[in-house]
Enzyme design. Structure first.
Site, PDB file in Angstrom:
ATOM      1  N   ASP A 160     -40.311  34.303  35.257  1.00 55.75           N
ATOM      2  CA  ASP A 160     -39.660  34.746  34.021  1.00 55.75           C
ATOM      3  C   ASP A 160     -39.011  35.893  34.151  1.00 55.75           C
ATOM      4  OD1 ASP A 160     -41.439  32.973  32.787  1.00 55.75           O
ATOM      5  OD2 ASP A 160     -43.251  34.187  32.632  1.00 55.75           O
ATOM      6  N   LYS A 163     -34.007  33.742  34.527  1.00 58.49           N
ATOM      7  CA  LYS A 163     -33.398  32.868  35.065  1.00 58.49           C
ATOM      8  C   LYS A 163     -32.587  31.964  34.087  1.00 58.49           C
ATOM      9  CE  LYS A 163     -37.136  31.180  37.199  1.00 58.49           C
ATOM     10  NZ  LYS A 163     -37.771  32.172  36.763  1.00 58.49           N
ATOM     11  N   GLY A 193     -40.200  27.749  31.734  1.00 61.16           N
ATOM     12  CA  GLY A 193     -40.088  27.990  30.440  1.00 61.16           C
ATOM     13  C   GLY A 193     -38.817  28.977  30.320  1.00 61.16           C
ATOM     14  N   HIS A 194     -37.644  28.112  30.464  1.00 62.01           N
ATOM     15  CA  HIS A 194     -36.367  29.399  30.412  1.00 62.01           C
ATOM     16  C   HIS A 194     -35.798  29.463  29.007  1.00 62.01           C
ATOM     17  CE1 HIS A 194     -35.883  27.808  34.810  1.00 62.01           C
ATOM     18  NE2 HIS A 194     -37.073  28.361  34.753  1.00 62.01           N
ATOM     19  N   GLN A 212     -40.013  29.235  38.356  1.00 66.71           N
ATOM     20  CA  GLN A 212     -41.006  29.952  38.778  1.00 66.71           C
ATOM     21  C   GLN A 212     -40.449  31.184  39.878  1.00 66.71           C
ATOM     22  OE1 GLN A 212     -41.735  26.140  39.460  1.00 66.71           O
ATOM     23  NE2 GLN A 212     -42.115  26.430  37.185  1.00 66.71           N
TER      24      GLN A 212
HETATM   25  P1  GDP Z   1     -37.179  32.496  33.118  1.00 68.47           P
HETATM   26  O1  GDP Z   1     -38.346  31.781  33.021  1.00 68.47           O
HETATM   27  O2  GDP Z   1     -36.602  33.464  34.176  1.00 68.47           O
HETATM   28  O3  GDP Z   1     -35.916  31.887  32.352  1.00 68.47           O
HETATM   29  O4  GDP Z   1     -37.432  33.823  32.016  1.00 68.47           O
HETATM   30  P2  GDP Z   1     -37.695  33.454  30.648  1.00 68.47           P
HETATM   31  O5  GDP Z   1     -37.026  33.016  29.614  1.00 68.47           O
HETATM   32  O6  GDP Z   1     -39.266  32.859  30.522  1.00 68.47           O
HETATM   33  O7  GDP Z   1     -38.167  35.106  30.119  1.00 68.47           O
HETATM   34  C1  GDP Z   1     -37.362  35.927  30.145  1.00 68.47           C
HETATM   35  C2  GDP Z   1     -37.304  36.481  28.382  1.00 68.47           C
HETATM   36  O8  GDP Z   1     -36.308  37.862  28.656  1.00 68.47           O
HETATM   37  C3  GDP Z   1     -36.469  35.635  27.750  1.00 68.47           C
HETATM   38  O9  GDP Z   1     -37.409  35.775  26.577  1.00 68.47           O
HETATM   39  C4  GDP Z   1     -35.157  36.203  27.543  1.00 68.47           C
HETATM   40  O10 GDP Z   1     -34.635  36.091  26.380  1.00 68.47           O
HETATM   41  C5  GDP Z   1     -35.200  37.737  27.768  1.00 68.47           C
HETATM   42  N1  GDP Z   1     -34.214  38.431  28.465  1.00 68.47           N
HETATM   43  C6  GDP Z   1     -33.643  37.750  29.568  1.00 68.47           C
HETATM   44  N2  GDP Z   1     -32.624  38.623  29.873  1.00 68.47           N
HETATM   45  C7  GDP Z   1     -33.004  40.011  29.366  1.00 68.47           C
HETATM   46  C8  GDP Z   1     -32.367  41.294  29.244  1.00 68.47           C
HETATM   47  O11 GDP Z   1     -31.635  41.657  29.805  1.00 68.47           O
HETATM   48  N3  GDP Z   1     -32.968  42.043  28.249  1.00 68.47           N
HETATM   49  C9  GDP Z   1     -34.088  41.804  27.458  1.00 68.47           C
HETATM   50  N4  GDP Z   1     -34.524  42.430  26.424  1.00 68.47           N
HETATM   51  N5  GDP Z   1     -34.532  40.525  27.470  1.00 68.47           N
HETATM   52  C10 GDP Z   1     -33.988  39.575  28.251  1.00 68.47           C
HETATM   53  P1  IMO Z   2     -40.491  29.940  35.060  1.00 72.03           P
HETATM   54  O1  IMO Z   2     -39.564  28.919  35.556  1.00 72.03           O
HETATM   55  C1  IMO Z   2     -44.227  32.275  35.150  1.00 72.03           C
HETATM   56  C2  IMO Z   2     -47.743  30.189  36.920  1.00 72.03           C
HETATM   57  C3  IMO Z   2     -48.671  30.038  36.213  1.00 72.03           C
HETATM   58  C4  IMO Z   2     -50.032  29.945  37.195  1.00 72.03           C
HETATM   59  C5  IMO Z   2     -49.259  29.607  38.327  1.00 72.03           C
HETATM   60  C6  IMO Z   2     -49.524  28.033  38.504  1.00 72.03           C
HETATM   61  O2  IMO Z   2     -40.650  30.225  33.407  1.00 72.03           O
HETATM   62  O3  IMO Z   2     -40.268  31.443  35.775  1.00 72.03           O
HETATM   63  P2  IMO Z   2     -48.820  25.764  37.349  1.00 72.03           P
HETATM   64  O4  IMO Z   2     -48.773  25.287  36.050  1.00 72.03           O
HETATM   65  O5  IMO Z   2     -47.401  25.917  38.002  1.00 72.03           O
HETATM   66  O6  IMO Z   2     -49.622  25.145  38.545  1.00 72.03           O
HETATM   67  O7  IMO Z   2     -49.495  27.279  37.405  1.00 72.03           O
HETATM   68  O8  IMO Z   2     -48.154  29.815  38.146  1.00 72.03           O
HETATM   69  N1  IMO Z   2     -46.386  29.774  36.499  1.00 72.03           N
HETATM   70  C7  IMO Z   2     -45.384  30.523  36.113  1.00 72.03           C
HETATM   71  N2  IMO Z   2     -45.358  31.693  35.903  1.00 72.03           N
HETATM   72  N3  IMO Z   2     -43.081  31.467  35.135  1.00 72.03           N
HETATM   73  C8  IMO Z   2     -42.954  30.258  35.331  1.00 72.03           C
HETATM   74  O9  IMO Z   2     -41.851  29.525  35.348  1.00 72.03           O
HETATM   75  C9  IMO Z   2     -44.465  29.637  35.773  1.00 72.03           C
HETATM   76  N4  IMO Z   2     -44.660  28.507  36.340  1.00 72.03           N
HETATM   77  C10 IMO Z   2     -45.984  28.566  36.676  1.00 72.03           C
HETATM   78  O10 IMO Z   2     -48.957  30.863  35.072  1.00 72.03           O
HETATM   79  O11 IMO Z   2     -50.290  31.559  37.329  1.00 72.03           O
HETATM   80 MG    MG Z   3     -39.978  31.490  32.103  1.00 67.47          MG
END
Ligand code: GDP
Ligand code: IMO
Ligand code: MG
Length: 429
Positions: free
Chosen positions: A13, A16, A40-41, A223
């Site tokens: 998170d 990416k 979850g991107h 991840q």
């Molecule tokens: P990922 O799993 O690495 O793709 O990240 P996620 O999408 O799960 O979580 C990142 C969250 O931060 C998302 O809700 C994005 O919309 C948000 N986000 C990404 N870059 C920025 C930033 O520079 N500032 C803020 N405030 N939010 C951001």
């Molecule tokens: P993105 O791509 C954050 C965490 C779960 C748990 C551990 C194992 O959005 O960054 P799993 O279901 O993979 O066996 O769970 O890994 N986890 C993540 N945490 N971002 C993710 O993906 C994750 N994918 C798995 O919360 O701790």
């Molecule tokens: Mg994510």
């Protein structure tokens, strides 16, 4: 001209999805190489929000995409996601998406096992996403998985299912789960096959043609390094390798094709699920990071744990992936903090450590050593040039670069696609 691999350098998170979406503009093909729909991107484009789990984030920009054999694929989740983004105006056709024919499938029985084990583990649970990721990778390595190509061969499929159920039957009896109806499973998979198979082909050949033609490839990690099955906070990890080295194996290209390794780094730290987290905050600062950063999981909606920036972990993560530079995200979330703390080392009993040790109890026991940095009152949100940033924010970024031993090549200042400061184009190497 280099290809680029995007790697999470913390616990996932990091942002990416946003960075991949932004970079997709400069790429011709985007490849997922590990993980599954545990990812979850999130992509924000104007008033549209796209949440992708299995599809490479390049689909939103209409880029060609590949789901490599390193990914575990829940075919129902894949079709749902294609339908979901289709309803948002993003067409994912077999011309645009390649699904590796040698990828392993996640089946409902994997989800059952994931859930039952977590329930049984009680306080010892991992806090998985419940998607069946771990059990699916176990079956892949155990040489009993059903793979995409089996969907085209009813006889082989039957044999795979029989073998798989022999294993799962024993496990399920031990967990008080009902027996799986093999015939029904086969019927369901054969019913789904005509919808999935048009996407299936040898991903390595598609990518070989791209490499030969010099088309720019963007590898999209899921991840993060601290969730890597080797390098993470084991056993509180996911079941795949999340590091840059996996990009080649999980896509089916040679290591030299990976090119520039871009670590994605959040300006503070978060984690979802259980496991050690040395800089975790339980106070008002932690609550504020969670609120300002909207730290709720994309996949499960769980609240993410929040803490100060941990330079020890990021330095280690970047070293393991051989990162050439980082994209620093969510700097804007730190606006308004009077003081910011950054972890520069760990204390473990009498020792001072410059890295995270491998032992489970040592990981749980390390105490962060902090450096205090000055915060800033002004807003950095939406900044698109260094001139938009207050001096203290620039100083914070510069100090992080020193501590993590890598340059910031991209800075993100909001969720919005174009709120980015580009220092150096990773595709230029
Ligand atoms: P990922 O799993 O690495 O793709 O990240 P996620 O999408 O799960 O979580 C990142 C969250 O931060 C998302 O809700 C994005 O919309 C948000 N986000 C990404 N870059 C920025 C930033 O520079 N500032 C803020 N405030 N939010 C951001
Ligand atoms: P993105 O791509 C954050 C965490 C779960 C748990 C551990 C194992 O959005 O960054 P799993 O279901 O993979 O066996 O769970 O890994 N986890 C993540 N945490 N971002 C993710 O993906 C994750 N994918 C798995 O919360 O701790
Ligand atoms: Mg994510």
């Amino acid at each position: 001209m280099a290809n680029v691999a995007v790697i999470g350098a913390q616990w996932g998170d990091e942002g990416k999805g946003k960075v991949v979406d932004w970079l997709s503009n400069r790429a011709e093909v985007v490849v997922r190489f590990q993980g599954g729909h545990n990812a979850g991107h999130t992509l924000v484009v104007g008033d549209r929000v796209y949440k992708l789990s299995l599809l490479p984030s390049g689909v939103v920009q209409g880029k060609r995409s590949v789901i490599g054999s390193g990914v575990v694929v829940d075919p129902w989740a894949l079709l749902d996601e294609i339908a979901r983004v289709g309803a948002q105006g993003v067409a994912v056709t077999p011309d645009l998406l390649t699904l590796a024919d040698n990828a392993s499938l996640i089946l409902p029985l994997h989800r059952d096992l994931d859930g039952a084990r977590e329930a049984q583990a009680g306080a010892g649970r991992i806090g998985t996403t419940g998607r069946g990721i771990g059990p699916a990778y176990e079956d892949k390595v155990g040489r009993r998985a059903v793979r995409v190509a089996d969907l085209a061969d009813p006889q082989a499929l039957e044999a795979r299912i029989t073998r798989l159920l022999a294993h799962h039957g024993a496990l399920r009896r031990g967990l008080d789960l009902p027996e799986v109806d093999g015939e029904a499973l086969k019927r369901d998979l054969l019913e789904l096959a005509p919808k999935v198979l048009p996407f299936a082909r040898p991903a390595w050949r598609v990518l070989q043609a791209d490499v030969r033609a010099g088309r720019r490839i963007l590898f999209e990690g899921a991840q993060g390094t601290l969730l890597d099955v080797d390098h993470g906070t084991y056993p509180y990890v996911t079941s795949s390798n999340t590091v840059a080295g996996q990009a080649a194996a999980g896509a089916g290209v040679g290591p030299e094709a990976v090119g520039f390794v871009l670590g994605i780094v959040k300006a503070y730290t978060t984690r979802v699920g259980e496991g050690p987290f040395p800089t975790e905050l339980f106070d008002e600062n932690g609550r504020r990071l969670g609120e300002r950063g909207r730290e709720f999981g994309t996949v499960t909606g769980r609240q993410r744990r929040c803490g100060w920036f941990d330079a020890v972990l990021v330095r280690q993560a970047l070293a393991i992936s051989g990162a050439h530079g980082v994209a620093l995200t969510k700097l804007d979330v730190l606006d308004g903090f009077e003081r910011l703390m950054v972890c520069t080392g760990y204390r473990l009993g009498p020792d001072l450590l410059d890295h995270l040790p491998a032992g489970m109890s040592a990981q749980a026991a390390v105490e962060p050593v902090y450096e205090v940095l000055e915060g800033w009152g002004e807003s950095t949100a939406g900044g698109r040039s260094w001139r938009d940033l207050p001096a203290a924010a620039v100083k914070y970024v510069r100090r992080l670069e020193e501590l993590i031993e890598a340059p910031v090549v991209i800075l993100s200042t909001s969720p919005e696609r174009d709120d980015v400061i580009l220092v150096r184009d990773p595709f230029q190497g």
